[in-house]
Design a protein around this motif. Sequence first.
Motif, PDB file in Angstrom:
ATOM      1  N   GLY A 147      40.679  36.014  -8.720  1.00 16.48           N
ATOM      2  CA  GLY A 147      41.831  35.116  -8.799  1.00 16.48           C
ATOM      3  C   GLY A 147      41.573  33.878  -9.640  1.00 16.48           C
ATOM      4  N   ASN A 148      41.965  32.734  -9.097  1.00  9.96           N
ATOM      5  CA  ASN A 148      41.900  31.482  -9.858  1.00  9.96           C
ATOM      6  C   ASN A 148      40.488  31.012 -10.167  1.00  9.96           C
ATOM      7  N   ASP A 149      39.500  31.514  -9.438  1.00  6.65           N
ATOM      8  CA  ASP A 149      38.123  31.089  -9.699  1.00  6.65           C
ATOM      9  C   ASP A 149      37.468  31.878 -10.829  1.00  6.65           C
ATOM     10  N   ALA A 150      38.153  32.896 -11.346  1.00  5.62           N
ATOM     11  CA  ALA A 150      37.525  33.742 -12.371  1.00  5.62           C
ATOM     12  C   ALA A 150      37.096  32.915 -13.583  1.00  5.62           C
ATOM     13  N   GLY A 151      37.909  31.931 -13.956  1.00  9.77           N
ATOM     14  CA  GLY A 151      37.604  31.136 -15.145  1.00  9.77           C
ATOM     15  C   GLY A 151      36.304  30.363 -15.026  1.00  9.77           C
ATOM     16  N   ILE A 152      36.078  29.733 -13.887  1.00 13.76           N
ATOM     17  CA  ILE A 152      34.844  28.938 -13.745  1.00 13.76           C
ATOM     18  C   ILE A 152      33.638  29.839 -13.491  1.00 13.76           C
ATOM     19  N   ILE A 153      33.835  30.912 -12.715  1.00 13.96           N
ATOM     20  CA  ILE A 153      32.709  31.832 -12.460  1.00 13.96           C
ATOM     21  C   ILE A 153      32.296  32.521 -13.755  1.00 13.96           C
TER      22      ILE A 153
END
Lengths: 328, 328
Positions: free
Chosen positions: A302-308
């Motif tokens: 979800g939304n954490d894909a970008g930072i991970i």
Amino acid sequence: MNQLYVGIDLGGTNIKLGCFDENMDILYKDNVPTNVGDGPDSIVDRIARAVEDMLAFHNLDTRLITALGIGSPGLIDAENGIVVTTANMGLKNFPLRDLLSQRLHCPVVLENDANIACWAERVAGAGAGCDNMLLLALGTGVGGGIVSDGELVHGWANKAGELGHIVVYPDGRRCGCGQNGCVEAYSSANSTAARALEQIQQGRDSTLEYLYQLNGKITAKDVFNHASKGDPLAIEVTDLTAKALAILCVGLFHFTGPEKIVFFGGMTKAGDLLLDPIKRHFDEQYWTIDNEKPELCLGMLGNDAGIIGSAALAQHCLNCGKFIAIAS
Amino acid sequence: MNQLYVGIDLGGTNIKLGCFDENMDILYKDNVPTNVGDGPDSIVDRIARAVEDMLAFHNLDTRLITALGIGSPGLIDAENGIVVTTANMGLKNFPLRDLLSQRLHCPVVLENDANIACWAERVAGAGAGCDNMLLLALGTGVGGGIVSDGELVHGWANKAGELGHIVVYPDGRRCGCGQNGCVEAYSSANSTAARALEQIQQGRDSTLEYLYQLNGKITAKDVFNHASKGDPLAIEVTDLTAKALAILCVGLFHFTGPEKIVFFGGMTKAGDLLLDPIKRHFDEQYWTIDNEKPELCLGMLGNDAGIIGSAALAQHCLNCGKFIAIAS
């Protein structure tokens, strides 16, 4: 702490950032507004200060950063760390990677946001451990990322991964890109909503009609909601969204042979309502001479894909020495 | 002589072989019948003896071989050097690479013949110097090879490169593979001929009809010949062969971003008669948001591609240590 990785998800509205250890376990995260109106140099400054502030809040110093990754929308030259163009951030041929590396004195990697999402799912999500996988990002448009033999595919002059503009229905619906029959012209959120609206305007009965009269518009979310409640038009529109994606997936599989195809982005909130018909159409379309087929699944991050993904890619690139700016 | 590379092109009828120096300049070539009826072990023996004989004829010894490459039809596990299956050579899970390496006491690489042709054109033909390119092999069927970031793409479990079975016309013509609308169902030599025949049997006027009455069949070569002489049906059939390939190429380009797409195989003897309409349809189908596009071109190596590509791949794999059996 042995190693510290920072991942940045640069968007038109917000900058999301996260801090990770060497196992890509998240330590801290934060976000600040992008304020694109202030211009390109200000974006570098805002990113750098957000990183400094996040670390300072936890009594850490930027000198502890092992490497930093950043994902950006638009056309990205990952090899040279340049944002070539963006649709709505005013960046053009902007050497974001090197500017950040000079400012924060740490190794920096820059990558396209769809590739970052793909890398995230590959490292820590639905495609974990797959050396050959694809991500299809289903949102306003359709984008994608490709991992082949364990590496992201960029192609000649960064042309790879425009998966939304693969033609699935020759001479079909007009796409914003100027082609006819792109998968994006059938299966994006915008196209899904537009196809429903066209049918209503042509006089088809649908529970969506009342919503249209009320709001003056229909969204893909509305279509999926009404499909789940049994509206025949909404079911039909959802089915073609799924069928175009299934036809695409058959072709993608025969091309680079991915073990998994991961669906990602806003539209995947529809869950099995969308995934089930994609799988059904895939099975109907898929050849009979080989039982092995790719797994079609939803993204997990979800939304954490970008930072991970950006933090994990920074770690990967640091290890292989590829596409990374090493600050002096 | 510093280095000596041997390239083998294993076919159902003949084994072609060639000897090359380190610049991939050809020194000698030869060919012997395959005699598939004699069984798998006999094939190894025939290949080895053909190599020994060719070298002996030029007063050379197999101990001088730096590395040997072999291309085979069928499903190949390049990493493990195994012929998984072949349509008509009776090989099944056959460790051809290691058997040849043990027999000839030299490093050996085994690869699928379409990948070999792709590698040949990439090293010494139409795609020379391209790190990102594709080869479309147009013959009885449609096959292909992919070079991405300078390496051949194999995909999960060697599934990559089935370019003939990418769907271009959903719910279209039935393909032998069980799918509908594969490019192979439109653009292979067999499908091109079949589409012409169907039209004639439905009563369409064509100069091909007399040929069909005479020979009881029509070939793709006949279709192209009659198209070149202005027969409207033959022109129409050729045009759809080209259009399906052009739609495929638009999709292939948006996928891995190749700099060049090279057409290869028997059908390319039609030359510009086939290439020109492919280019025209590509330009008609291709998006308007970017002027840069891949070069569509004909292969340059013809029948020698098999021996050149396998020798060149042996050299490449020896240098990078990948997919090669090093004899003790």
